[in-house]
Motif scaffolding. Structure first.
Motif, PDB file in Angstrom:
ATOM      1  N   TYR A 231       0.874  -1.175   0.000  1.00  0.00           N
ATOM      2  CA  TYR A 231       0.000   0.000   0.000  1.00  0.00           C
ATOM      3  C   TYR A 231       0.912   1.226   0.000  1.00  0.00           C
ATOM      4  O   TYR A 231       1.565   1.511   1.002  1.00  0.00           O
ATOM      5  CB  TYR A 231      -0.907   0.003   1.219  1.00  0.00           C
ATOM      6  N   ALA A 232       0.960   1.933  -1.103  1.00  0.00           N
ATOM      7  CA  ALA A 232       1.954   2.994  -1.303  1.00  0.00           C
ATOM      8  C   ALA A 232       1.401   4.361  -0.915  1.00  0.00           C
ATOM      9  O   ALA A 232       0.256   4.686  -1.203  1.00  0.00           O
ATOM     10  CB  ALA A 232       2.395   3.014  -2.760  1.00  0.00           C
ATOM     11  N   SER A 233       2.254   5.173  -0.271  1.00  0.00           N
ATOM     12  CA  SER A 233       1.904   6.562   0.040  1.00  0.00           C
ATOM     13  C   SER A 233       2.576   7.556  -0.894  1.00  0.00           C
ATOM     14  O   SER A 233       2.207   8.736  -0.902  1.00  0.00           O
ATOM     15  CB  SER A 233       2.308   6.905   1.479  1.00  0.00           C
ATOM     16  N   GLU A 234       3.595   7.084  -1.651  1.00  0.00           N
ATOM     17  CA  GLU A 234       4.409   7.987  -2.460  1.00  0.00           C
ATOM     18  C   GLU A 234       5.069   9.045  -1.563  1.00  0.00           C
ATOM     19  O   GLU A 234       5.407   8.753  -0.430  1.00  0.00           O
ATOM     20  CB  GLU A 234       3.590   8.588  -3.597  1.00  0.00           C
ATOM     21  N   GLY A 235       5.253  10.274  -2.043  1.00  0.00           N
ATOM     22  CA  GLY A 235       6.015  11.267  -1.297  1.00  0.00           C
ATOM     23  C   GLY A 235       5.297  11.739  -0.042  1.00  0.00           C
ATOM     24  O   GLY A 235       4.096  11.990  -0.046  1.00  0.00           O
ATOM     25  N   MET A 236       6.045  11.883   1.043  1.00  0.00           N
ATOM     26  CA  MET A 236       5.513  12.394   2.297  1.00  0.00           C
ATOM     27  C   MET A 236       5.378  13.912   2.193  1.00  0.00           C
ATOM     28  O   MET A 236       6.292  14.587   1.715  1.00  0.00           O
ATOM     29  CB  MET A 236       6.434  12.007   3.450  1.00  0.00           C
ATOM     30  N   VAL A 237       4.264  14.444   2.652  1.00  0.00           N
ATOM     31  CA  VAL A 237       3.991  15.868   2.503  1.00  0.00           C
ATOM     32  C   VAL A 237       4.372  16.576   3.800  1.00  0.00           C
ATOM     33  O   VAL A 237       3.875  16.245   4.881  1.00  0.00           O
ATOM     34  CB  VAL A 237       2.508  16.113   2.164  1.00  0.00           C
ATOM     35  N   SER A 238       5.263  17.567   3.678  1.00  0.00           N
ATOM     36  CA  SER A 238       5.802  18.266   4.836  1.00  0.00           C
ATOM     37  C   SER A 238       5.806  19.772   4.596  1.00  0.00           C
ATOM     38  O   SER A 238       5.810  20.229   3.446  1.00  0.00           O
ATOM     39  CB  SER A 238       7.233  17.790   5.118  1.00  0.00           C
ATOM     40  N   GLN A 239       5.846  20.530   5.671  1.00  0.00           N
ATOM     41  CA  GLN A 239       5.986  21.984   5.571  1.00  0.00           C
ATOM     42  C   GLN A 239       7.461  22.363   5.603  1.00  0.00           C
ATOM     43  O   GLN A 239       8.322  21.550   5.964  1.00  0.00           O
ATOM     44  CB  GLN A 239       5.278  22.661   6.741  1.00  0.00           C
ATOM     45  N   THR A 240       7.767  23.576   5.248  1.00  0.00           N
ATOM     46  CA  THR A 240       9.102  24.121   5.465  1.00  0.00           C
ATOM     47  C   THR A 240       9.426  24.064   6.951  1.00  0.00           C
ATOM     48  O   THR A 240       8.585  24.389   7.791  1.00  0.00           O
ATOM     49  CB  THR A 240       9.164  25.584   4.984  1.00  0.00           C
ATOM     50  N   SER A 241      10.620  23.612   7.274  1.00  0.00           N
ATOM     51  CA  SER A 241      11.118  23.393   8.639  1.00  0.00           C
ATOM     52  C   SER A 241      10.444  22.218   9.314  1.00  0.00           C
ATOM     53  O   SER A 241      10.604  22.024  10.520  1.00  0.00           O
ATOM     54  CB  SER A 241      10.980  24.648   9.514  1.00  0.00           C
ATOM     55  N   GLY A 242       9.708  21.397   8.581  1.00  0.00           N
ATOM     56  CA  GLY A 242       9.060  20.220   9.142  1.00  0.00           C
ATOM     57  C   GLY A 242       9.959  19.003   9.122  1.00  0.00           C
ATOM     58  O   GLY A 242      11.132  19.057   8.719  1.00  0.00           O
ATOM     59  N   HIS A 243       9.379  17.876   9.505  1.00  0.00           N
ATOM     60  CA  HIS A 243      10.144  16.634   9.614  1.00  0.00           C
ATOM     61  C   HIS A 243      10.674  16.176   8.254  1.00  0.00           C
ATOM     62  O   HIS A 243      11.646  15.424   8.192  1.00  0.00           O
ATOM     63  CB  HIS A 243       9.250  15.555  10.220  1.00  0.00           C
ATOM     64  N   GLY A 244      10.041  16.628   7.172  1.00  0.00           N
ATOM     65  CA  GLY A 244      10.505  16.234   5.841  1.00  0.00           C
ATOM     66  C   GLY A 244      11.367  17.269   5.150  1.00  0.00           C
ATOM     67  O   GLY A 244      11.677  17.121   3.967  1.00  0.00           O
ATOM     68  N   ASP A 245      11.783  18.322   5.875  1.00  0.00           N
ATOM     69  CA  ASP A 245      12.600  19.380   5.273  1.00  0.00           C
ATOM     70  C   ASP A 245      14.069  19.060   5.485  1.00  0.00           C
ATOM     71  O   ASP A 245      14.621  19.246   6.576  1.00  0.00           O
ATOM     72  CB  ASP A 245      12.252  20.731   5.890  1.00  0.00           C
TER      73      ASP A 245
END
Length: 425
Positions: free
Chosen positions: A133-147
């Motif tokens: 079950y794929a989520s593809e890219g994780m969506v994050s804000q600037t300065s978030g956990h994905g930045d």
């Protein structure tokens, strides 16, 4: 390897004691008939043309599932992921997918990474691996956990560059309602089955303390609206209570981690029927090069036991996951972490087995119209369900530790009616 486009031949598993993924008891020895990739009958004498596998009194159970993996990040180091276009990461992910299957995990929910193409390749029968079950890219804000931009890089809104991790498809930075809508729709365009957002601070990231909230309520609602338009749901990475509450109020139905939640917040998850997809971590599982992240890891792991205790007390819908990343030599601990549910965190073997079979499958079904496997049930042994099966040397409902050594104790691994491992005559 035979393509899954061609139905696998029928198989009759005889003399097997069945744990069906739902009930506490293991059955008396009986037969399970598999045809066209599904379970056709349980406890009946089916057609004689089937290949016969004598279970020898072993326990037959549904394949395990892991509700929080990153197939690419589990199978690669950070450097290999950043190489991107060389293809190394894709080959390593294929190898890790096969290792997951051979550990007995026949279905996984990938919570971030470009795994749709991998899923389609496995489903076409070109390579062995679990259902994804794929989520593809994780969506994050600037300065978030994905930045993972450099600290001197300007934010995208101020003309900053696309980060390297974004170009590989693992993350999408988005600030404001319009960009969040576009980011979610981009992942759905790429084939995501559900959406993952970062709604609070993380351990491995540099810029965000654990107590911070990420995305405004309106931004989170935008993500939910875009996913709902496609008939699926949003899951949120978040540890702290305020971030969990904000996520639930926005319509998010799966909280990933939650180890720093208060008792009141955990009770709220039960009242709202929101899933808690959490992980049985120990502090020794992760190592970081600086004192800041080491301390964040300590705080999170300190919360694991009380989070499980409160979730059980209030009847929260619990999912099992591991979230192993960026250390391919350690991914064998996937089974060890599953066994910890019983050895460290108070679950009976049957409770743990249900969580990783029929329980996780209930969460996966929230993908609704985007569910790639909705043609049959997962995580159970019943007529009509997918024939994802494990035959165990011993009784895991009495000794969950058997599953910590799949090489020794899994005599048969079947996915979709196709045998991937058979140590029986």
């Amino acid at each position: 390897m035979m393509s899954e486009l061609q139905p696998p031949p029928p198989v009759l598993i005889t003399n097997a004691r069945v744990f069906d993924g739902v009930h506490d008891e293991v059955s008396d020895p009986r037969s399970v008939y598999v045809a066209d990739g599904r379970i056709a009958a349980v406890g009946e004498a089916p057609a004689p043309e089937a290949a016969v596998v004598d279970g020898g009194g072993r326990v037959l159970m549904p394949g395990l599932s892991d509700a929080h993996v990153h197939v690419f990040m589990a199978g690669n180091t950070e450097a290999e992921i950043m190489q991107g276009a060389t293809g190394v990461a894709h080959y390593n992910a294929l190898a890790e997918a096969e290792r997951m299957l051979m550990r007995g995990f026949t279905t996984v929910r990938d919570m971030g990474g470009p795994s749709t193409a991998l899923r389609r390749t496995i489903d076409a029968g070109r390579f062995p691996g679990p259902r994804i079950y794929a989520s593809e890219g994780m969506v994050s804000q600037t300065s978030g956990h994905g930045d993972f931009s450099e600290i001197y890089d300007a934010a995208r809104e101020f003309g900053g560059p696309e980060t390297r991790i974004e170009t590989t498809g693992y993350v999408r930075l988005a600030d404001g309602r319009d960009r969040v809508l576009a980011a979610v729709r981009e992942q759905l365009k790429r084939g995501a089955n559900q959406i993952k957002v970062y709604a609070g601070g993380g351990v491995s990231s540099v810029y965000d303390p654990l107590d911070v909230q990420q995305f405004t309520p309106d931004e989170l609602r935008a993500a939910v609206e875009a996913a709902s338009d496609w008939g699926t749901y949003v899951a949120a990475h978040v540890y702290n209570s305020e971030g969990i509450r904000r996520s639930v109020e926005a319509g998010i139905v799966s909280i990933e981690h939650g180890h720093l939640a208060s008792e009141e917040t955990v009770a709220m998850l039960a009242r709202k029927s929101v899933w808690l997809s959490t992980q049985p971590w120990l502090e020794s599982d992760h190592h970081y090069p600086d004192p800041e992240r080491t301390e964040k890891n300590r705080q999170v792991c300190e919360g694991v036991k009380r989070t499980y205790e409160w979730a059980r007390r209030y009847g929260v819908k619990l999912a099992f996951g591991t979230d192993l990343t960026l250390s391919p030599s350690e991914t064998h601990r996937q089974t060890e972490m599953f066994v910890r549910l019983s050895s460290h965190f108070g679950f009976s073997p049957v409770e743990a087995l249900r969580m990783a079979t029929s329980g996780n499958a209930e969460l996966f079904r929230l993908s609704g119209e985007r569910d790639p496997y909705k043609g049959a049930r997962l995580g159970v042994i019943e007529p009509g369900a997918w024939a994802d099966l494990l035959l165990v040397n011993g009784d895991p409902t009495q000794d969950l530790g058997l599953l910590a050594d799949p090489g020794k104790n899994l005599a048969l691994i079947m996915k979709g009616g196709r045998v991937h491992k058979n140590q029986l005559d």
